[in-house]
Motif scaffolding. Structure first.
Motif, mmCIF file in Angstrom:
data_model
loop_
_atom_site.group_PDB
_atom_site.id
_atom_site.type_symbol
_atom_site.label_atom_id
_atom_site.label_comp_id
_atom_site.label_asym_id
_atom_site.label_seq_id
_atom_site.Cartn_x
_atom_site.Cartn_y
_atom_site.Cartn_z
ATOM 1 N N ALA A 1 0.918 -1.151 0.068
ATOM 2 C CA ALA A 1 0.004 -0.030 -0.056
ATOM 3 C C ALA A 1 0.736 1.395 -0.064
ATOM 4 N N ARG A 2 1.910 1.417 1.127
ATOM 5 C CA ARG A 2 2.566 2.442 1.022
ATOM 6 C C ARG A 2 3.453 2.733 -0.317
ATOM 7 N N ARG A 3 3.987 1.616 -0.957
ATOM 8 C CA ARG A 3 4.599 1.928 -2.313
ATOM 9 C C ARG A 3 3.798 2.030 -3.566
ATOM 10 N N ALA A 4 2.515 1.683 -3.457
ATOM 11 C CA ALA A 4 1.585 1.883 -4.495
ATOM 12 C C ALA A 4 0.762 3.289 -4.413
ATOM 13 N N GLY A 5 0.935 3.966 -3.104
ATOM 14 C CA GLY A 5 0.269 4.979 -2.942
ATOM 15 C C GLY A 5 -1.373 4.695 -2.524
ATOM 16 N N ALA A 6 -1.745 3.634 -2.135
ATOM 17 C CA ALA A 6 -2.893 3.198 -1.743
ATOM 18 C C ALA A 6 -3.172 3.444 -0.259
ATOM 19 N N HIS A 7 -4.319 3.643 0.161
ATOM 20 C CA HIS A 7 -4.683 3.611 1.597
ATOM 21 C C HIS A 7 -4.794 2.257 2.258
ATOM 22 N N PHE A 8 -4.378 2.033 3.267
ATOM 23 C CA PHE A 8 -4.113 0.672 4.179
ATOM 24 C C PHE A 8 -5.407 0.968 5.273
ATOM 25 N N VAL A 9 -6.275 -0.365 5.027
ATOM 26 C CA VAL A 9 -7.132 -0.571 6.171
ATOM 27 C C VAL A 9 -7.162 -1.705 6.530
ATOM 28 N N THR A 10 -7.346 -1.937 7.778
ATOM 29 C CA THR A 10 -7.367 -3.228 8.495
ATOM 30 C C THR A 10 -8.543 -3.621 9.493
ATOM 31 N N THR A 11 -8.855 -4.908 9.494
ATOM 32 C CA THR A 11 -10.071 -5.306 10.533
ATOM 33 C C THR A 11 -9.268 -6.217 11.504
ATOM 34 N N TYR A 12 -9.599 -5.818 12.766
ATOM 35 C CA TYR A 12 -8.964 -6.154 13.792
ATOM 36 C C TYR A 12 -9.707 -7.201 14.288
ATOM 37 N N HIS A 13 -9.556 -8.612 13.906
ATOM 38 C CA HIS A 13 -10.559 -9.646 14.163
ATOM 39 C C HIS A 13 -10.449 -10.469 15.498
ATOM 40 N N GLY A 14 -9.425 -10.124 16.378
ATOM 41 C CA GLY A 14 -9.391 -10.898 17.569
ATOM 42 C C GLY A 14 -8.448 -10.239 18.503
ATOM 43 N N THR A 15 -8.256 -10.832 19.779
ATOM 44 C CA THR A 15 -7.358 -10.192 20.823
ATOM 45 C C THR A 15 -5.873 -10.456 20.685
ATOM 46 N N TYR A 16 -5.749 -11.634 19.687
ATOM 47 C CA TYR A 16 -4.154 -11.776 19.362
ATOM 48 C C TYR A 16 -3.544 -11.933 20.811
ATOM 49 N N ASN A 17 -2.914 -13.048 20.951
ATOM 50 C CA ASN A 17 -2.121 -13.422 22.183
ATOM 51 C C ASN A 17 -0.784 -12.710 22.031
ATOM 52 N N GLU A 18 -0.202 -12.264 23.072
ATOM 53 C CA GLU A 18 1.099 -11.726 23.184
ATOM 54 C C GLU A 18 1.855 -12.608 24.040
ATOM 55 N N GLY A 19 1.968 -13.539 24.093
ATOM 56 C CA GLY A 19 2.486 -14.726 25.004
ATOM 57 C C GLY A 19 4.164 -14.834 24.711
ATOM 58 N N PHE A 20 4.711 -14.325 23.881
ATOM 59 C CA PHE A 20 6.211 -14.200 23.858
ATOM 60 C C PHE A 20 6.880 -12.900 22.978
ATOM 61 N N PRO A 21 7.907 -12.508 23.470
ATOM 62 C CA PRO A 21 8.800 -11.158 22.793
ATOM 63 C C PRO A 21 8.266 -10.924 21.478
ATOM 64 N N GLY A 22 8.093 -9.910 21.311
ATOM 65 C CA GLY A 22 8.052 -9.510 19.950
ATOM 66 C C GLY A 22 6.389 -9.722 19.360
ATOM 67 N N LYS A 23 5.750 -10.485 20.204
ATOM 68 C CA LYS A 23 4.434 -10.563 19.413
ATOM 69 C C LYS A 23 3.549 -9.299 19.289
ATOM 70 N N ARG A 24 3.741 -8.471 20.336
ATOM 71 C CA ARG A 24 3.087 -7.163 20.281
ATOM 72 C C ARG A 24 3.273 -6.483 19.068
#
Length: 375
Positions: free
Chosen positions: A105-128
């Motif tokens: 998106a950044r290289r094509a000049g497009a907008h970037f949209v996300t859908t945050y679907h879950g709480t997403y585990n953060e159980g190990f370093p770097g996961k956040r």
């Protein structure tokens, strides 16, 4: 020659099955109906044909692969696709391919949209950091107020970018008046359900946190003759857990059925006297709850996550302490002992609530409104 209609590219690992995948198809359908061009990139699957049938275009890329090389290659492929299709918005729906989509998106000049679907585990370093791509959109769609609170707390996303769009259900497909008695009776025979016993249905994939074991433990606390509990869903290879469920079921006589997934979910819901959501972890939303409510079924749900928003306790269903078989058994006894007219009143209120807020059409319209916000 008129300019082509604006294009939106949705990106996800594959189009096999599941709520994310179904939502992708539904948005593709809405885009085409609204005059946009709908492009979906994934590793493919049965639902790709539905994208094409709706008038969209599906492009097969190895977005289900997880490696640095795949990330880079997919970013290049998505950028070329976006530039070739004149894509204005890239909408990412899953974390690993979202990193490729962000770069594209950044290289094509497009907008970037996300859908945050879950709480997403953060159980190990770097996961956040890994998860953070889903909070980097020009717009971040949270599928519930519960998820919106997670995004605000972890990443400080404010109201300028954050939008809450609940998942939706098709009230035509999930319409109790449209399900024939023959469809219901076919399932009753297939599952060998006695006509003189109440039916408790827990729909959802067979995995421990979905709470099938909690329901069986609650069932064991009910007096005989017990209701029959149907654990409806795909094990997805969790053979040890299914074996455990079958061992517990064997101690409950003939009170449990584990038939696997069902092709006719509306009929399965229509067959149930009460539908259970017993998840022990917070659901991001919990689509099975609104599907049951659309079918006017009484629902007992765990009091955490998304169902706190969709189940008004004592009005459109009931909420119980998660992971507590005793609390669930008490609620089951109370609901099954209610006069049928009272259960119908709760079921009618539940369907009315779904029609007011949790329909596929409402989800589609709100998502298109997000796209229109972006210049």
């Amino acid at each position: 020659m008129p300019d082509p209609a604006p294009a939106v590219l949705q990106v996800l690992p594959a189009l096999v099955s599941g709520g994310v995948e179904r939502g992708t198809v539904e948005i593709a359908q809405a885009l085409v109906a609204a005059g946009f061009r709908a492009v979906v990139a994934s590793a493919g699957g049965p639902l790709a044909a539905e994208v094409e049938a709706a008038g969209g275009r599906h492009v097969t890329l190895p977005l289900d692969r997880k490696s640095p090389a795949a990330l880079t290659a997919n970013a290049v492929a998505l950028r070329h696709l976006a530039q070739g299709e004149g894509v204005r918005i890239i909408h990412a729906r899953s974390r690993f391919p979202a990193w490729s989509a962000l770069i594209a998106a950044r290289r094509a000049g497009a907008h970037f949209v996300t859908t945050y679907h879950g709480t997403y585990n953060e159980g190990f370093p770097g996961k956040r950091l890994y998860n953070s791509v889903m909070a980097r959109g020009d717009r971040v769609i949270a599928i519930s107020e519960h998820i919106a609170a997670v995004v605000r707390e972890r990443y400080g996303v404010g109201p300028d970018r954050l939008r809450v769009i609940p998942r939706g259900v098709d009230p035509v497909r999930f319409d109790p008046d449209a399900v024939s008695p023959d469809r219901v009776e076919a399932l009753r025979r297939a599952w060998d359900l006695p006509a003189d016993r109440s039916v408790i249905l827990l729909p959802g994939r067979l995995t421990r946190w979905k709470g099938q074991r909690v329901l069986l433990d609650a069932l064991g606390r009910l007096p005989e003759p017990r209701p029959v509990a149907v654990l409806l869903g795909d094990a997805q290879g969790r053979d040890e857990y299914v074996a455990e469920l079958r061992r517990v079921a064997a101690t409950l006589g003939d009170a449990v059925r584990i038939p696997g997934p069902a092709s006719d979910v509306p009929a399965a819901l229509a067959l149930a006297d009460v539908v259970i959501h017993a998840s022990t972890d917070a659901e991001a939303f919990g689509r099975t709850v609104i599907e049951a409510q659309a079918m006017r079924r009484p629902v007992i749900a765990s009091d955490l996550g998304g169902p706190r928003e969709t189940v008004a306790d004592g009005v459109t269903g009931w909420r119980v302490r998660p992971g507590d078989p005793g609390a669930l058994a008490t609620a089951l006894s109370r609901v099954l002992a209610m006069p049928a007219a009272e259960r119908r009143t709760v079921g009618a209120a539940a369907r009315a609530a779904v029609l007011a807020r949790y329909t596929t059409a409402a989800m589609q319209a709100a998502t298109l409104d997000v796209y229109r916000e972006l210049p």
